[in-house]
Design a protein around this motif. Structure first.
Motif, PDB file in Angstrom:
ATOM      1  N   GLU A  56      44.618  38.063  36.891  1.00 54.70           N
ATOM      2  CA  GLU A  56      43.918  38.608  35.738  1.00 54.70           C
ATOM      3  C   GLU A  56      42.464  38.904  36.080  1.00 54.70           C
ATOM      4  O   GLU A  56      41.888  39.891  35.592  1.00 54.70           O
ATOM      5  CB  GLU A  56      43.990  37.663  34.542  1.00 54.70           C
ATOM      6  N   LYS A  89      44.676  49.515  32.996  1.00 55.93           N
ATOM      7  CA  LYS A  89      44.560  49.796  34.422  1.00 55.93           C
ATOM      8  C   LYS A  89      45.826  50.481  34.929  1.00 55.93           C
ATOM      9  O   LYS A  89      46.934  49.973  34.739  1.00 55.93           O
ATOM     10  CB  LYS A  89      44.346  48.496  35.215  1.00 55.93           C
ATOM     11  N   TYR A 146      44.343  45.693  29.922  1.00 57.39           N
ATOM     12  CA  TYR A 146      43.053  46.138  30.454  1.00 57.39           C
ATOM     13  C   TYR A 146      43.042  47.625  30.796  1.00 57.39           C
ATOM     14  O   TYR A 146      42.071  48.120  31.357  1.00 57.39           O
ATOM     15  CB  TYR A 146      42.687  45.310  31.689  1.00 57.39           C
ATOM     16  N   SER A 167      41.078  42.659  35.523  1.00 56.85           N
ATOM     17  CA  SER A 167      40.003  42.852  34.543  1.00 56.85           C
ATOM     18  C   SER A 167      38.695  43.290  35.177  1.00 56.85           C
ATOM     19  O   SER A 167      37.753  43.670  34.468  1.00 56.85           O
ATOM     20  CB  SER A 167      39.779  41.561  33.748  1.00 56.85           C
TER      21      SER A 167
END
Length: 354
Positions: A63, A95, A93, A67
């Motif tokens: 994570e 991504k 997030y 992040s």
């Protein structure tokens, strides 16, 4: 969306498969390896030094990597039980991600991810790497051009030998249902399913059987025998779009087979056979001028059919998606079919996909 600049990639999981992805990243100007994540500190620092990744971009927690505002995209090479969590975090997030197959540990996880993805979609590619085998790409083009006429039926096999009893392979995570979900079915069968979807069309029904040949393997740490609770063998009949039947077989107990992933497609007046072990040639048999008999001819496959998997990943991130890129839906649908195969094998009946 990232445009007109190098995509900074974070790589999660630094096992053997990650080496191939590191090489592919190094071959593309559009991608730069900028962050790493693994629970093995020694391996993390070893690879970090080799790749000149800054110490502050070497993570033990996935994570933290996902992040990180300086990580543009993620490539995940983790065991199956972590696939859903990585995808969930990437959606959270926002991504872009290249996720490994099978899509998730089970279909319940896939359904949950679908509910998240529909609310917050991201560029998501699933690692169905055999879409990038030149012989398969060439065979698909010939089929689409009608070179063998209307497709009547197909046969797909993915055979390996490493799990055969004679090799005395110890208990690995791939033999543990809690970590891998299924055995040969999810590991190899997922590729068979995707190849058929890529070349032929959607599945409408399956009728399956699975079996386990080696029921215990030695734990490499304790030395004690440990129960194997996943399949060593799976076979299934399927019906695809346009009522095209197909037979599929996969096993890790095929002595003499290294990485034998192959497909044979039978049409009205021709047959095509392609294999990943022969990426630059295919076998073609076509009846011409109403001749009574014909024989197989081996045809070379042009270098023009070669395409690196991460080229499509870079294009997906940069808003230039290529036709045939395996995306989120392909992973989700693949997992659904795996679920139906298991359901069919357990119930002993034919199961509709939808």
């Amino acid at each position: 969306m990232i445009k007109n600049r190098v995509v900074k990639v974070g790589l999660i999981g630094l096992g053997d498969m990650a080496n191939a992805h590191r090489t592919m990243i190094s071959e593309l100007d559009e991608l730069k390896l900028s962050a790493l994540c693994d629970v093995n500190e020694d391996l993390l620092n070893k690879i970090g030094d080799i790749e000149n990744v800054a110490v502050e971009k070497r993570f033990n927690n996935m994570e933290a990597l996902i992040s990180d505002g300086e990580v543009d995209a993620v490539i995940s090479i983790v065991p199956n039980h972590l696939h859903a969590r990585v995808l969930e975090l990437c959606i959270q997030y926002q991504k872009p991600i290249l996720a490994e197959k099978p899509f998730t540990l089970n279909f319940e996880e896939a359904e949950y991810l679908k509910s998240l993805y529909e609310k917050q979609p991201i560029p998501c590619m699933v690692g169905f790497s055999y879409r990038y085998t030149p012989s398969f790409r060439y065979a698909k083009e010939l089929i689409q051009e009608g070179k063998i006429g209307k497709v009547k039926h197909i046969s797909v096999r993915y055979l390996q030998s490493f799990g055969a009893p004679i090799y005395d392979v110890p208990f690995l995570w791939r033999f543990d249902k809690a970590i891998t979900g299924t055995g040969a079915l999810g590991d190899l069968g997922a590729h068979m399913i995707d190849l058929a979807r890529f070349m032929i069309g959607e599945f409408t029904s399956v009728s399956a059987m699975v079996d386990t040949f080696v029921h215990e393997r030695k734990n490499p740490v304790s030395g004690e025998m440990q129960k194997v609770d996943v399949d060593d063998y799976a076979s299934f009949l399927a019906v695809l779009d346009n009522s095209i039947p197909g037979n599929f077989v996969t096993t890790r107990n095929a002595i003499g087979s290294g990485n034998q992933h192959e497909i044979t497609v039978y049409g009205d007046f021709g047959t095509i056979h392609a294999s990943c072990e022969r990426p630059y040639e295919i076998d073609v048999c076509i009846i011409e001028d109403k001749e009574v008999q014909s024989s197989f001819e081996t045809k070379p496959v042009s270098e023009s059919y070669k395409r690196q998997q991460l080229e499509d990943f870079a294009d997906l991130i940069l808003g230039k998606k290529q036709e045939g890129t395996p995306e989120f839906f392909d992973g989700y649908q693949n997992q659904k079919i795996l679920e139906r195969i298991i359901e069919s094998a357990e119930s002993g009946r034919t199961v509709l996909i939808d």
